[in-house]
Design a protein around this motif. Sequence first.
Motif, PDB file in Angstrom:
ATOM      1  N   ASN A 122      55.089  37.470 -30.020  1.00 52.76           N
ATOM      2  CA  ASN A 122      53.864  38.245 -29.762  1.00 52.76           C
ATOM      3  C   ASN A 122      52.808  37.289 -29.200  1.00 52.76           C
ATOM      4  N   ARG A 123      53.187  36.635 -28.114  1.00 52.12           N
ATOM      5  CA  ARG A 123      52.404  35.515 -27.600  1.00 52.12           C
ATOM      6  C   ARG A 123      50.997  35.906 -27.166  1.00 52.12           C
ATOM      7  N   GLN A 124      50.831  37.037 -26.504  1.00 48.65           N
ATOM      8  CA  GLN A 124      49.510  37.384 -26.006  1.00 48.65           C
ATOM      9  C   GLN A 124      48.518  37.560 -27.157  1.00 48.65           C
ATOM     10  N   GLU A 125      48.922  38.320 -28.179  1.00 48.03           N
ATOM     11  CA  GLU A 125      48.036  38.544 -29.323  1.00 48.03           C
ATOM     12  C   GLU A 125      47.721  37.229 -30.034  1.00 48.03           C
ATOM     13  N   THR A 126      48.740  36.402 -30.216  1.00 46.96           N
ATOM     14  CA  THR A 126      48.535  35.148 -30.935  1.00 46.96           C
ATOM     15  C   THR A 126      47.710  34.167 -30.109  1.00 46.96           C
ATOM     16  N   ASN A 127      47.972  34.115 -28.809  1.00 46.70           N
ATOM     17  CA  ASN A 127      47.179  33.254 -27.930  1.00 46.70           C
ATOM     18  C   ASN A 127      45.710  33.654 -27.923  1.00 46.70           C
ATOM     19  N   TYR A 182      44.003  34.992 -30.274  1.00 55.06           N
ATOM     20  CA  TYR A 182      43.407  34.477 -31.516  1.00 55.06           C
ATOM     21  C   TYR A 182      43.203  32.974 -31.419  1.00 55.06           C
ATOM     22  N   ALA A 183      44.229  32.270 -30.974  1.00 51.73           N
ATOM     23  CA  ALA A 183      44.176  30.802 -30.945  1.00 51.73           C
ATOM     24  C   ALA A 183      43.128  30.285 -29.969  1.00 51.73           C
ATOM     25  N   ARG A 184      42.852  31.071 -28.930  1.00 54.89           N
ATOM     26  CA  ARG A 184      41.896  30.624 -27.913  1.00 54.89           C
ATOM     27  C   ARG A 184      40.506  30.416 -28.490  1.00 54.89           C
ATOM     28  N   ASP A 185      40.173  31.122 -29.550  1.00 47.68           N
ATOM     29  CA  ASP A 185      38.867  30.948 -30.192  1.00 47.68           C
ATOM     30  C   ASP A 185      38.702  29.536 -30.758  1.00 47.68           C
ATOM     31  N   PHE A 186      39.804  28.812 -30.910  1.00 48.04           N
ATOM     32  CA  PHE A 186      39.763  27.457 -31.442  1.00 48.04           C
ATOM     33  C   PHE A 186      39.809  26.415 -30.324  1.00 48.04           C
ATOM     34  N   GLY A 187      39.751  26.856 -29.066  1.00 43.69           N
ATOM     35  CA  GLY A 187      39.999  25.963 -27.944  1.00 43.69           C
ATOM     36  C   GLY A 187      38.783  25.361 -27.289  1.00 43.69           C
ATOM     37  N   ARG A 188      37.601  25.586 -27.832  1.00 39.58           N
ATOM     38  CA  ARG A 188      36.382  24.978 -27.296  1.00 39.58           C
ATOM     39  C   ARG A 188      36.231  25.190 -25.789  1.00 39.58           C
ATOM     40  N   GLY A 189      36.332  26.474 -25.414  1.00 38.66           N
ATOM     41  CA  GLY A 189      36.057  26.837 -24.026  1.00 38.66           C
ATOM     42  C   GLY A 189      37.243  26.767 -23.086  1.00 38.66           C
ATOM     43  N   LEU A 190      38.447  26.600 -23.593  1.00 31.04           N
ATOM     44  CA  LEU A 190      39.621  26.560 -22.725  1.00 31.04           C
ATOM     45  C   LEU A 190      39.820  27.903 -22.023  1.00 31.04           C
ATOM     46  N   SER A 191      40.216  27.839 -20.760  1.00 27.03           N
ATOM     47  CA  SER A 191      40.582  29.056 -20.052  1.00 27.03           C
ATOM     48  C   SER A 191      41.863  29.622 -20.660  1.00 27.03           C
ATOM     49  N   GLU A 192      42.168  30.872 -20.338  1.00 26.98           N
ATOM     50  CA  GLU A 192      43.381  31.488 -20.871  1.00 26.98           C
ATOM     51  C   GLU A 192      44.625  30.702 -20.468  1.00 26.98           C
ATOM     52  N   ASP A 193      44.661  30.257 -19.208  1.00 20.33           N
ATOM     53  CA  ASP A 193      45.829  29.506 -18.737  1.00 20.33           C
ATOM     54  C   ASP A 193      45.960  28.161 -19.438  1.00 20.33           C
ATOM     55  N   ASN A 231      44.695  27.335 -22.330  1.00 25.25           N
ATOM     56  CA  ASN A 231      44.991  27.583 -23.738  1.00 25.25           C
ATOM     57  C   ASN A 231      46.496  27.773 -23.934  1.00 25.25           C
ATOM     58  N   ASP A 232      47.103  28.588 -23.073  1.00 21.42           N
ATOM     59  CA  ASP A 232      48.542  28.827 -23.169  1.00 21.42           C
ATOM     60  C   ASP A 232      49.317  27.543 -22.902  1.00 21.42           C
ATOM     61  N   ARG A 233      48.872  26.776 -21.934  1.00 18.36           N
ATOM     62  CA  ARG A 233      49.539  25.499 -21.617  1.00 18.36           C
ATOM     63  C   ARG A 233      49.483  24.543 -22.798  1.00 18.36           C
ATOM     64  N   PHE A 234      48.310  24.440 -23.414  1.00 14.29           N
ATOM     65  CA  PHE A 234      48.156  23.502 -24.527  1.00 14.29           C
ATOM     66  C   PHE A 234      49.023  23.923 -25.716  1.00 14.29           C
ATOM     67  N   ILE A 235      49.034  25.206 -26.018  1.00 12.22           N
ATOM     68  CA  ILE A 235      49.862  25.691 -27.131  1.00 12.22           C
ATOM     69  C   ILE A 235      51.332  25.370 -26.875  1.00 12.22           C
ATOM     70  N   LYS A 236      51.795  25.624 -25.662  1.00 13.75           N
ATOM     71  CA  LYS A 236      53.199  25.363 -25.345  1.00 13.75           C
ATOM     72  C   LYS A 236      53.518  23.874 -25.392  1.00 13.75           C
ATOM     73  N   MET A 237      52.517  23.023 -25.170  1.00 15.22           N
ATOM     74  CA  MET A 237      52.746  21.582 -25.269  1.00 15.22           C
ATOM     75  C   MET A 237      53.099  21.168 -26.693  1.00 15.22           C
ATOM     76  N   TYR A 238      52.413  21.762 -27.663  1.00 13.17           N
ATOM     77  CA  TYR A 238      52.554  21.270 -29.030  1.00 13.17           C
ATOM     78  C   TYR A 238      53.162  22.259 -30.019  1.00 13.17           C
ATOM     79  N   VAL A 239      53.488  23.456 -29.558  1.00 14.88           N
ATOM     80  CA  VAL A 239      54.352  24.344 -30.335  1.00 14.88           C
ATOM     81  C   VAL A 239      55.609  24.504 -29.491  1.00 14.88           C
ATOM     82  N   ASN A 240      56.548  23.597 -29.706  1.00 11.49           N
ATOM     83  CA  ASN A 240      57.730  23.512 -28.850  1.00 11.49           C
ATOM     84  C   ASN A 240      58.996  23.494 -29.703  1.00 11.49           C
ATOM     85  N   ASN A 241      60.109  23.144 -29.106  1.00 13.58           N
ATOM     86  CA  ASN A 241      61.367  23.188 -29.855  1.00 13.58           C
ATOM     87  C   ASN A 241      61.391  22.217 -31.028  1.00 13.58           C
TER      88      ASN A 241
END
Length: 281
Positions: free
Chosen positions: A214-219, A221-232, A234-244
């Motif tokens: 449910n990536r869109q809904e979770t992203n 929410y998480a974007r509120d913690f990103g200190r002004g990150l754009s949607e793109d 924010n998604d890039r950063f999450i994928k960097m550190y929530v990985n395999n």
Amino acid sequence: MSNIIRIGHSPDPDDAFMFYAMLNDKIDNQGLKIKECVEDIESLNNRALNGELEMTAISWHLLSKVYKSYAVLDPGASMGLGYGPVLIANKDSDISFPDLKGAKVALPGRHTTATLIMRIFASNFVEEFVPFDEIMAAVKNKDVDAGLLIHEGQITYEEEGFKKVVDYGELWHKESGGLPLPLGTNAISKDVDPETAKKMAKILLDSIVWGEKNRQETNDYARDFGRGLSEDKNDRFIKMYVNNKTISLGNEGVSAVNLLFKLAFEKGLIEEMPDWDLIKP
């Protein structure tokens, strides 16, 4: 043991992503009452030193000090896959690497893995501990000669007008033979009974998997913690550190952690090689 589990996590998109489902009744928390404590990673490191929380995000560096009182949950690690903390400077700087020639460097906390990596690979610099979200300003204002960025600063520093001195994730990838760079993880107090600890490992896994499904809904929410990150971004950063490696360290991840501790121990940066414990669902 109480069924209340206080969980500490940092105010960052990747942590928020991992914990969203469990904190918002999206999954079965198996009868446990979970209370959220949001603080920067160095504050959480210090709380772990005092054994204050049942479960908390910590830096891998700190595990060398608390491995007798906390066990590592698997899932939950933040591992850089060829990327990691970035040492930056102003574009007009002539700073060198690895010999920094006495430069004053802003670091994000005494117990962070970023600081440990800096100490392993760089030399001849003066440490200045600065809150992670104030490091860019300290460099820009020339209060320091360089700054070590963690969190979203790793992907925004260029547009903020800084230059890269070294990406420690790239350096680690080369020096380690391609291993992931251990940065942070989630740990649970050994005062928590083993059954509950395993439950929390399963709850954390379910929370991460729910977020990925449910990536869109979770992203959002998480974007509120990103200190002004754009949607793109924010998604890039999450994928960097929530990985395999977040889902499971595997043998490669465990080897990377042990290599980090080995290099630190050989340089006298940690007191002993930790015999650390891993808890799986």
